[in-house]
Enzyme design. Structure first.
Site, PDB file in Angstrom:
ATOM      1  N   GLN A  86      76.904 -17.095  15.578  1.00 49.13           N
ATOM      2  CA  GLN A  86      78.159 -17.791  15.236  1.00 49.13           C
ATOM      3  C   GLN A  86      77.837 -19.214  14.801  1.00 49.13           C
ATOM      4  OE1 GLN A  86      81.254 -16.723  18.508  1.00 49.13           O
ATOM      5  NE2 GLN A  86      79.241 -16.265  19.328  1.00 49.13           N
ATOM      6  N   HIS A 106      79.941 -16.946  10.967  1.00 50.82           N
ATOM      7  CA  HIS A 106      80.904 -18.035  10.743  1.00 50.82           C
ATOM      8  C   HIS A 106      80.472 -18.956   9.596  1.00 50.82           C
ATOM      9  CE1 HIS A 106      82.583 -17.556  15.117  1.00 50.82           C
ATOM     10  NE2 HIS A 106      82.975 -16.611  14.301  1.00 50.82           N
ATOM     11  N   GLU A 220      77.174 -20.247  32.384  1.00 50.27           N
ATOM     12  CA  GLU A 220      78.553 -20.024  32.866  1.00 50.27           C
ATOM     13  C   GLU A 220      78.951 -18.562  32.714  1.00 50.27           C
ATOM     14  OE1 GLU A 220      80.513 -22.729  33.788  1.00 50.27           O
ATOM     15  OE2 GLU A 220      78.966 -24.201  33.266  1.00 50.27           O
TER      16      GLU A 220
HETATM   17  N1  APR Z   1      71.989 -22.273  27.089  1.00 50.72           N
HETATM   18  C1  APR Z   1      72.818 -21.199  27.046  1.00 50.72           C
HETATM   19  N2  APR Z   1      74.153 -21.301  27.004  1.00 50.72           N
HETATM   20  C2  APR Z   1      74.689 -22.533  27.031  1.00 50.72           C
HETATM   21  C3  APR Z   1      73.897 -23.706  27.097  1.00 50.72           C
HETATM   22  C4  APR Z   1      72.492 -23.525  27.122  1.00 50.72           C
HETATM   23  N3  APR Z   1      71.656 -24.577  27.172  1.00 50.72           N
HETATM   24  N4  APR Z   1      74.722 -24.773  27.090  1.00 50.72           N
HETATM   25  C5  APR Z   1      75.967 -24.303  27.036  1.00 50.72           C
HETATM   26  N5  APR Z   1      75.954 -22.953  27.004  1.00 50.72           N
HETATM   27  C6  APR Z   1      77.080 -22.022  26.889  1.00 50.72           C
HETATM   28  C7  APR Z   1      78.368 -22.511  27.484  1.00 50.72           C
HETATM   29  O1  APR Z   1      78.450 -22.138  28.857  1.00 50.72           O
HETATM   30  C8  APR Z   1      79.385 -21.783  26.627  1.00 50.72           C
HETATM   31  O2  APR Z   1      79.682 -20.509  27.162  1.00 50.72           O
HETATM   32  O3  APR Z   1      77.315 -21.879  25.505  1.00 50.72           O
HETATM   33  C9  APR Z   1      78.678 -21.599  25.283  1.00 50.72           C
HETATM   34  C10 APR Z   1      79.167 -22.495  24.171  1.00 50.72           C
HETATM   35  O4  APR Z   1      80.471 -22.158  23.896  1.00 50.72           O
HETATM   36  P1  APR Z   1      81.298 -22.691  22.652  1.00 50.72           P
HETATM   37  O5  APR Z   1      81.159 -24.165  22.525  1.00 50.72           O
HETATM   38  O6  APR Z   1      82.654 -22.122  22.786  1.00 50.72           O
HETATM   39  O7  APR Z   1      80.530 -22.063  21.412  1.00 50.72           O
HETATM   40  P2  APR Z   1      80.639 -20.616  20.772  1.00 50.72           P
HETATM   41  O8  APR Z   1      80.870 -19.574  21.816  1.00 50.72           O
HETATM   42  O9  APR Z   1      79.468 -20.457  19.887  1.00 50.72           O
HETATM   43  O10 APR Z   1      81.928 -20.765  19.897  1.00 50.72           O
HETATM   44  C11 APR Z   1      82.292 -19.718  19.058  1.00 50.72           C
HETATM   45  O11 APR Z   1      84.109 -20.897  18.084  1.00 50.72           O
HETATM   46  O12 APR Z   1      84.530 -23.102  17.663  1.00 50.72           O
HETATM   47  C12 APR Z   1      84.318 -21.871  17.082  1.00 50.72           C
HETATM   48  O13 APR Z   1      83.406 -21.211  15.034  1.00 50.72           O
HETATM   49  C13 APR Z   1      83.114 -21.926  16.203  1.00 50.72           C
HETATM   50  O14 APR Z   1      81.167 -20.544  16.157  1.00 50.72           O
HETATM   51  C14 APR Z   1      82.066 -21.204  17.009  1.00 50.72           C
HETATM   52  C15 APR Z   1      82.900 -20.223  17.812  1.00 50.72           C
END
Ligand code: APR
Length: 250
Positions: A86, A106, A220
């Site tokens: 994503q 995305h 998480e």
């Molecule tokens: N290693 C693994 N996971 C992690 C780490 C890490 N170091 N740091 C944070 N996380 C996890 C968080 O716990 C969370 O569940 O990564 C996730 C990040 O979540 P989001 O910020 O929501 O990102 P994502 O899931 O990729 O979002 C999906 O939503 O905003 C839109 O288009 C955008 O591609 C994005 C999509």
């Protein structure tokens, strides 16, 4: 071995790129969920471009981390492999995942496309070296300044080549995921660094694993956690190299 990997912003977190929903996700007190929309672009294209230019710059200065490298190693050492990311950054590619083994569902932040017609350009495609890439990008950004780019074909405003909230996923990329999933269940499915907010992410992970091994890498809990057969509650850069070692040596 047939492998399917899904990644999200958490995988790039340790390269210094803020996640969307975590701390640091806001930009100038603005919520990305409100900036990454057609409405925001229609209202204030200059502001939206400023945000994307800053993010491009940030990504250019970042480096792939151990999680990107482990995923690239997995891609290179399995018979059948598909990564659906994503992330709109290019860190998976720079770590060595070839484009035919990866779907950027995305979009790609380095693509600039017309908001009206099909015209698009790849601003910084496959640079021969990181140094050269940085130089040419800098020149490009300087050239653009804070001007909003216009389409060379139809004159409409150009926009970043990413999927905004409320927009459809690119059909060609969707097709690539479907084709891979239809070919059969996977031996291993890994979902790393995503909140799994979108139904299609959960759906693909469950269909691909089809009751088999589903590994979640995320500090998480997420909606996928209840279905995972293995949960690594650690940062991806720590967990992924170990997971990949185990898969490759099994
Ligand atoms: N290693 C693994 N996971 C992690 C780490 C890490 N170091 N740091 C944070 N996380 C996890 C968080 O716990 C969370 O569940 O990564 C996730 C990040 O979540 P989001 O910020 O929501 O990102 P994502 O899931 O990729 O979002 C999906 O939503 O905003 C839109 O288009 C955008 O591609 C994005 C999509």
């Amino acid at each position: 071995m047939r492998v399917f990997v899904i990644t999200g912003a958490g995988v790039s977190a340790e390269s210094g790129i803020p996640t969307f929903r975590g701390k640091g996700g806001y930009w100038r007190n603005l919520d990305p969920a409100k900036l990454a929309t057609r409405e925001a672009f229609a209202r204030d294209p200059k502001l939206v471009w400023e945000w994307y230019r800053e993010r491009r710059q940030h990504i250019r200065n970042a480096r792939p981390n151990a999680a990107h490298e482990a995923i690239a190693r997995l891609a290179q050492n399995t018979d059948e492999f598909l990564l659906v990311t994503q992330n709109v950054d290019d860190l998976h590619e720079r770590a060595g995942v070839s484009p035919e083994k990866m779907v950027q569902i995305h979009g790609d932040i380095f693509v600039t496309r017309c908001s009206r017609c099909d015209f698009k350009r790849h601003d910084y495609e496959h640079p021969p070296s990181p140094r050269l890439r940085r130089t040419s990008e800098q020149e490009h950004e300087e050239e653009e300044g804070d001007v909003i780019p216009r389409c060379a074909e139809c004159g409409a405003l150009m926009r970043p080549g990413v999927v905004w909230f409320g927009e459809q996923l690119p059909s060609s990329e969707l097709q690539r995921v479907e084709t891979y999933l239809r070919r059969g269940a996977c031996h291993v499915v890994i979902v790393a660094g995503t909140t799994a907010t979108f139904g299609y992410i959960v759906d693909w992970a469950l269909r691909a694993s089809s009751g088999g091994e589903l590994i979640e890498v995320n500090p998480e809990e997420t909606p996928l956690s209840q279905f995972a057969t293995q949960r690594a509650r650690e940062p991806a850069a720590i967990a992924m190299p170990q997971i990949v070692d185990q898969i490759i040596s099994s």
